[in-house]
Write an enzyme that holds these catalytic residues in place. Structure first.
Site, PDB file in Angstrom:
ATOM      1  N   LYS A 275      -1.308  88.119  -0.279  1.00  0.00           N
ATOM      2  CA  LYS A 275      -1.380  86.847   0.442  1.00  0.00           C
ATOM      3  C   LYS A 275      -0.468  86.834   1.659  1.00  0.00           C
ATOM      4  CE  LYS A 275      -3.205  84.066  -3.301  1.00  0.00           C
ATOM      5  NZ  LYS A 275      -3.018  82.999  -4.302  1.00  0.00           N
TER       6      LYS A 275
ATOM      7  N   ARG B 200      -1.711  87.937 -11.210  1.00  0.00           N
ATOM      8  CA  ARG B 200      -3.104  88.102 -10.753  1.00  0.00           C
ATOM      9  C   ARG B 200      -3.068  89.003  -9.523  1.00  0.00           C
ATOM     10  NH1 ARG B 200      -6.672  85.769  -7.199  1.00  0.00           N
ATOM     11  NH2 ARG B 200      -8.812  85.524  -7.953  1.00  0.00           N
TER      12      ARG B 200
HETATM   13  C1  9MG Z   1      -8.764  82.287  -7.506  1.00  0.00           C
HETATM   14  N1  9MG Z   1      -7.381  82.412  -7.079  1.00  0.00           N
HETATM   15  C2  9MG Z   1      -6.939  82.853  -5.866  1.00  0.00           C
HETATM   16  N2  9MG Z   1      -5.608  82.813  -5.831  1.00  0.00           N
HETATM   17  C3  9MG Z   1      -5.197  82.369  -7.040  1.00  0.00           C
HETATM   18  C4  9MG Z   1      -3.955  82.108  -7.616  1.00  0.00           C
HETATM   19  O1  9MG Z   1      -2.826  82.267  -6.935  1.00  0.00           O
HETATM   20  N3  9MG Z   1      -3.902  81.669  -8.880  1.00  0.00           N
HETATM   21  C5  9MG Z   1      -5.036  81.466  -9.587  1.00  0.00           C
HETATM   22  N4  9MG Z   1      -4.924  81.002 -10.840  1.00  0.00           N
HETATM   23  N5  9MG Z   1      -6.264  81.679  -9.091  1.00  0.00           N
HETATM   24  C6  9MG Z   1      -6.324  82.120  -7.836  1.00  0.00           C
END
Ligand code: 9MG
Length: 279
Positions: free
Chosen positions: A227, A261
């Site tokens: 990000k 994630r």
């Molecule tokens: C779908 N998505 C994209 N970024 C995310 C994040 O930081 N957390 C979660 N739970 N889903 C995300």
């Protein structure tokens, strides 16, 4: 005291003995996908990407059919179902837990029928019908904070006290889920890095990971892979943010995050193995 997140077919301890951070691999099935150039839109490509992640030791695969990057327009219910459902059915019995990234109650219902282990809702289960859709299942529910919506969220994010406001939002949503009769052991929180936040907001939240977990008494998922908050401190374009993203994942896990994630599964799995060996 041991606490466990109920995760469909799985149980993940998140406090006490035997806690190991879990790696959630991102599987976007969108034509305009953020960092895969849309390569995984077909079932064949999605499966081959999933197999690579499994080989690399992924714990959870998060399947999404609508791009959530800033400025993205919504997709129709029909398009989203067409993209994600064949992939969910194909992945269900491959080993890892399966999550679906959706805010649409009808997609949640279909995904639960397909046997997903988590519903990952960037909208915090605020859509009418979302609570009813997930109530009578055993999948985990990830409640994410987002200010505004993906089309507008990065135009002018503003908070008086970002950490306090994110905690208040997550508390209100967790209470709404509990009031709907949902078992607290199914809940997981997420500060929503990049969702209506400046770089400063994101790092204030990352530094407050342990506080969010303590104050809400729930396991936490952190998603900062590739990000702009990683680009802002490394000066790197999106395709060169792997090392920075692994650093961010470790910063979250060091403060107690249960799930990270990520795009780069193999590298994150290795980093966490070393981190856990040292703790
Ligand atoms: C779908 N998505 C994209 N970024 C995310 C994040 O930081 N957390 C979660 N739970 N889903 C995300």
């Amino acid at each position: 005291m041991q606490s466990t997140l109920q995760f469909g077919r799985f149980n993940f301890p998140w406090r006490g003995q035997g806690v190991r951070a879990r790696v959630m691999g991102i599987l976007n099935v969108t034509p305009d996908s953020f960092s895969d150039g849309g390569n995984y839109q077909s079932l064949e490509f999605a499966l081959s990407h999933a197999e690579q992640m499994i080989e690399a030791g992924v714990d959870i695969i998060d399947v999404g059919g609508e791009s959530t990057r800033p400025g993205s327009p919504p997709v129709s219910l029909e398009d989203e179902l067409q993209r994600v459902m064949p992939v969910l059915y194909a992945l269900r019995d491959l080993g890892p837990a399966i999550s679906v990234d959706t805010y649409k109650p009808q997609v949640m219902r279909e995904a639960i029928i397909a046997g997903v282990d988590m519903i990952n809702d960037i909208n915090g289960f605020r859509a009418p019908g979302a609570l009813d859709a997930v109530r009578d299942s055993d999948c985990a529910l990830c409640i994410m904070h987002m200010q505004s919506d993906p089309q507008h969220m990065q135009l002018a994010p503003a908070y008086t006290d970002v950490v306090a406001e994110v905690i208040a939002f997550l508390r209100e949503r967790a209470e709404a889920l509990l009031a709907a009769g949902i078992d607290p052991r199914r809940l997981c929180i997420d500060p929503g890095f990049g969702f209506g936040k400046t770089v400063e907001h994101n790092y204030a939240l990352l530094k407050a990971t342990a506080r969010l977990i303590d104050e809400l008494n729930l396991p936490l998922l952190a998603g900062l892979s590739r990000k702009s908050m990683v680009g802002a401190v490394t000066g790197r374009p999106v395709e060169q943010r792997m090392a920075g993203s692994v650093g961010g994942a470790l910063a979250a896990v060091a403060q107690g995050a249960l799930i990270v994630r990520v795009h780069d599964v193999a590298e994150t799995v290795d980093a966490l193995k070393v981190w856990h060996a040292a703790h």
